[in-house]
Design a protein around this motif. Structure first.
Motif, PDB file in Angstrom:
ATOM      1  N   PHE A  78      23.514 -39.661  78.126  1.00 45.21           N
ATOM      2  CA  PHE A  78      23.639 -39.845  79.550  1.00 45.21           C
ATOM      3  C   PHE A  78      25.150 -39.532  80.338  1.00 45.21           C
ATOM      4  O   PHE A  78      25.272 -39.027  81.309  1.00 45.21           O
ATOM      5  N   ASP A  79      25.825 -40.485  79.574  1.00 40.64           N
ATOM      6  CA  ASP A  79      27.314 -40.684  79.978  1.00 40.64           C
ATOM      7  C   ASP A  79      28.252 -39.388  80.062  1.00 40.64           C
ATOM      8  O   ASP A  79      28.892 -39.051  81.082  1.00 40.64           O
ATOM      9  N   HIS A  84      32.637 -32.502  70.522  1.00 42.42           N
ATOM     10  CA  HIS A  84      31.705 -33.150  70.030  1.00 42.42           C
ATOM     11  C   HIS A  84      31.808 -33.533  68.590  1.00 42.42           C
ATOM     12  O   HIS A  84      32.489 -32.640  67.824  1.00 42.42           O
ATOM     13  N   SER A 116      29.022 -36.325  73.657  1.00 42.09           N
ATOM     14  CA  SER A 116      27.768 -36.733  72.915  1.00 42.09           C
ATOM     15  C   SER A 116      26.558 -36.047  73.301  1.00 42.09           C
ATOM     16  O   SER A 116      25.717 -35.902  72.504  1.00 42.09           O
ATOM     17  N   GLY A 140      33.205 -40.567  78.375  1.00 45.76           N
ATOM     18  CA  GLY A 140      32.120 -41.145  79.286  1.00 45.76           C
ATOM     19  C   GLY A 140      31.988 -42.790  79.334  1.00 45.76           C
ATOM     20  O   GLY A 140      31.143 -43.363  79.307  1.00 45.76           O
ATOM     21  N   MET A 171      38.090 -41.159  66.558  1.00 43.58           N
ATOM     22  CA  MET A 171      37.724 -40.152  67.475  1.00 43.58           C
ATOM     23  C   MET A 171      38.958 -39.701  68.354  1.00 43.58           C
ATOM     24  O   MET A 171      39.134 -38.852  68.663  1.00 43.58           O
ATOM     25  N   GLU A 205      20.647 -41.737  69.968  1.00 43.14           N
ATOM     26  CA  GLU A 205      22.031 -42.409  69.717  1.00 43.14           C
ATOM     27  C   GLU A 205      22.341 -42.494  68.357  1.00 43.14           C
ATOM     28  O   GLU A 205      21.472 -42.565  67.543  1.00 43.14           O
ATOM     29  N   LEU A 236      35.337 -35.575  75.549  1.00 38.91           N
ATOM     30  CA  LEU A 236      34.273 -36.061  74.344  1.00 38.91           C
ATOM     31  C   LEU A 236      32.940 -36.240  74.779  1.00 38.91           C
ATOM     32  O   LEU A 236      32.566 -36.768  75.636  1.00 38.91           O
TER      33      LEU A 236
HETATM   34  N1  LIG Z   1      29.301 -37.893  68.870  1.00 41.86           N
HETATM   35  C1  LIG Z   1      30.401 -37.797  69.847  1.00 41.86           C
HETATM   36  N2  LIG Z   1      31.142 -36.975  70.058  1.00 41.86           N
HETATM   37  C2  LIG Z   1      32.054 -37.095  70.996  1.00 41.86           C
HETATM   38  N3  LIG Z   1      32.198 -37.971  71.936  1.00 41.86           N
HETATM   39  C3  LIG Z   1      31.469 -38.943  71.654  1.00 41.86           C
HETATM   40  C4  LIG Z   1      30.365 -38.870  70.839  1.00 41.86           C
HETATM   41  N4  LIG Z   1      29.773 -40.227  70.660  1.00 41.86           N
HETATM   42  C5  LIG Z   1      30.582 -40.979  71.834  1.00 41.86           C
HETATM   43  N5  LIG Z   1      31.485 -40.075  72.281  1.00 41.86           N
HETATM   44  C6  LIG Z   1      32.428 -40.444  73.363  1.00 41.86           C
HETATM   45  O1  LIG Z   1      32.541 -41.843  73.549  1.00 41.86           O
HETATM   46  C7  LIG Z   1      31.858 -42.334  75.192  1.00 41.86           C
HETATM   47  C8  LIG Z   1      31.157 -43.448  74.772  1.00 41.86           C
HETATM   48  O2  LIG Z   1      30.040 -43.211  73.570  1.00 41.86           O
HETATM   49  P1  LIG Z   1      29.183 -44.576  73.377  1.00 41.86           P
HETATM   50  O3  LIG Z   1      28.348 -43.941  72.314  1.00 41.86           O
HETATM   51  O4  LIG Z   1      29.778 -45.944  73.108  1.00 41.86           O
HETATM   52  O5  LIG Z   1      28.727 -44.730  74.668  1.00 41.86           O
HETATM   53  P2  LIG Z   1      27.227 -44.066  75.571  1.00 41.86           P
HETATM   54  O6  LIG Z   1      27.417 -44.978  76.908  1.00 41.86           O
HETATM   55  O7  LIG Z   1      26.076 -44.012  74.858  1.00 41.86           O
HETATM   56  O8  LIG Z   1      27.972 -42.809  75.684  1.00 41.86           O
HETATM   57  P3  LIG Z   1      26.833 -41.281  75.764  1.00 41.86           P
HETATM   58  O9  LIG Z   1      25.628 -41.570  76.953  1.00 41.86           O
HETATM   59  O10 LIG Z   1      27.896 -40.263  76.457  1.00 41.86           O
HETATM   60  O11 LIG Z   1      26.722 -40.876  74.657  1.00 41.86           O
HETATM   61  C9  LIG Z   1      31.047 -41.072  75.304  1.00 41.86           C
HETATM   62  O12 LIG Z   1      30.632 -41.027  76.544  1.00 41.86           O
HETATM   63  C10 LIG Z   1      31.841 -39.951  74.845  1.00 41.86           C
HETATM   64  O13 LIG Z   1      32.686 -39.626  75.535  1.00 41.86           O
END
Ligand SMILES: Nc1ncnc2c1ncn2[C@@H]1O[C@H](COP(=O)(O)OP(=O)(O)OP(=O)(O)O)[C@@H](O)[C@H]1O
Length: 478
Positions: free
Chosen positions: A183-184, A203, A180, A282, A263, A339, A178
């Protein structure tokens, strides 16, 4: 012709004799892929005692140092020697520049049967080099001359680069990450790939397509530099209608948790359909308020994902994640990814239960999730362009892609009047001379006229979009 001695990760030689050949085979395939992606060719290779000797036509040190399963990449000089005297003469002439005016040590590794020992070689090469150097210093040398003797061949290390370690990508099955692009998730995908897992990306477009465009760029960077031996996919699921549904039906504090649960449901389906062994996220504990351990439990208990969910960042602090992101080269790109905050309320439920999620999800039209999954689009990260992931059904766009052709639809104003850099007036646009895959972004003051113009240009076969909100709400380029 550059010659490399690639030392494999320590755990590969420890594998059973049944498993090892498969790991080496995969590592060699991945090394070959890295060389070819860097524009070179492998002219020969051999596996010798936990090392791969590789001959290539161009310098590919940087590319090889990003292949998982590689501990170290040595750029070496190679020699077929007759006897100790011959070996010492060659090694000392090769290493002369290396030790010039420096305190040095010579270290030798030897395999095969010889009438001399490693120490003999070290001692004699050391003695021959002494006059060019600032002296021998075995305790704290400024440079170490590394020599490897294998049968009647010898290698001397000219320079070396650290590899990432881990296992060759492809030896441990496949996972859907998954992604986004923040960073994570790139760091999470990287860590899983480091353990030999073949990773593809999933995504969800939650709001701005700029986030999707930038996430693709991060995935492309990750793929081309680090994921070898296969062609990683970037799967895009348009979740915007689901987000709107959640925003209108679900209670404020539960929106983030419910969205995450949906998701998971979608990811779980795609993971089964795509034959993946695991899902990667992440997530880490307690990082964002929606990622409390209780919420993770609630979401997983509700969604019952059909594949194990791997969360390699669970034990990391945010600073550690950002530092790793920097080290592996995603920091710059990831920091541009916006974000997705449209749905995030100021007060988020931190003690959700599966029951609470279920109750809220009952309010949601689940056919929207089904449709989003059915409409998933999949791209080859290595050959697709960021422009390709922009949905073609949207006439409006909320940002300006890097290579877009900008068209100013405010004819009556003239282009000098607050136009965007590089824009051409509509009257100068010749649709027949615009490549069909070129993204054309039309703008006006408010986005009303440009939408009509974009639709008109689409009828003429152009990939035209209208800048949402016009110059009054102009987005930034990626
Ligand atoms: N738009 C997206 N598409 C796919 N996976 C997502 C998306 N948004 C979040 N995720 C998944 O959910 C995790 C946690 O997302 P969240 O936005 O709560 O935290 P985050 O710490 O900002 O993560 P990231 O830095 O990866 O955006 C992400 O690391 C990713 O694995």
């Amino acid at each position: 012709m550059p010659v490399y001695v690639v030392t494999v990760s320590g755990e590969i030689p420890l594998r059973s004799s049944r498993t090892r050949p498969r790991f080496y085979r995969r590592l060699v395939e991945n090394l070959r892929d890295a060389v070819e992606r860097a524009g070179g060719r492998v002219l020969g290779h051999e596996v010798v005692e936990a090392k791969v000797v590789l001959r290539t036509d161009v310098d590919v040190t940087e590319a090889l140092s990003k292949v998982f399963g590689v501990h170290r990449v040595g750029v070496v000089a190679e020699y077929q020697f007759k006897d100790l005297k011959d070996l010492v003469a060659w090694a000392s002439s090769e290493a002369r520049d290396l030790v010039a005016n420096k305190r040095f040590a010579v270290r030798v590794k030897r395999s095969g049967s010889h009438d001399f020992t490693s120490l003999d070689v070290a001692r004699e090469v050391g003695a021959a080099l002494k006059e060019y150097s600032a002296g021998v210093d075995l305790e704290n040398p400024e440079v170490t001359v590394e020599i490897e003797v294998r049968g009647s061949r010898a290698f001397i290390y000219k320079r070396a680069a650290e590899g990432p370690g881990g296992l060759p990508v492809g030896v441990e099955g496949r996972a859907l990450a998954l992604f986004s692009g923040g960073f994570d998730s790139p760091v999470a995908a990287w860590l899983v790939a480091k353990r030999g897992v073949q990773v593809d990306f999933l995504h969800f477009t939650l709001g701005s397509t700029r986030a999707t465009y930038l996430a693709f760029k991060v995935a492309r960077e990750l793929s081309s530099k680090w994921l070898h031996g296969y062609r990683p996919r970037f799967v895009v699921v348009d979740f915007r209608k689901v987000v709107a549904e959640v925003a209108s039906k679900v209670s404020w504090p539960m929106r983030q948790v419910v969205l995450r649960a949906l998701m998971y449901t979608a990811a779980s389906r795609l993971a089964v359909a795509g034959g993946y062994n695991a899902i990667v996220t992440g997530e880490s504990i307690g990082q964002a308020s929606s990622q409390t351990l209780r919420n993770l439990q609630a979401v997983e208990e509700y969604a019952k994902p059909s594949r194990p969910v791997l969360r390699p960042l669970l034990g990391f602090d945010k600073e550690e994640i950002v530092a790793l992101s920097r080290r592996i080269g995603f920091y710059e790109l990831s920091s541009k990814v916006p974000e997705a905050c449209a749905i995030a309320p100021s007060r988020v439920e931190t003690h959700a239960t599966a029951g609470m999620v279920e109750e809220e999800v009952r309010k949601v039209d689940m056919s929207l999730v089904e449709k989003a999954v059915e409409g998933a689009r999949s791209f080859d990260t290595l050959s697709s362009r960021p422009d390709d992931v922009i949905p073609s059904d949207d006439v409006e766009i909320d940002f300006i892609p890097e290579d877009a052709l900008l068209v100013d639809a405010r004819e009556w104003r003239g282009v000098d009047d607050g136009s965007l850099p590089g824009a051409i007036p509509l009257s100068r646009l010749d649709p027949d001379n615009v490549p069909r895959d070129k993204v054309v972004v039309v703008f006006c003051d408010t986005g009303a006229i440009s939408t009509i113009v974009a639709e008109m240009l689409r009828k003429k076969g152009l990939r035209a979009y209208s800048l949402r909100g016009g110059l009054k709400r102009c987005g930034e380029g990626g």
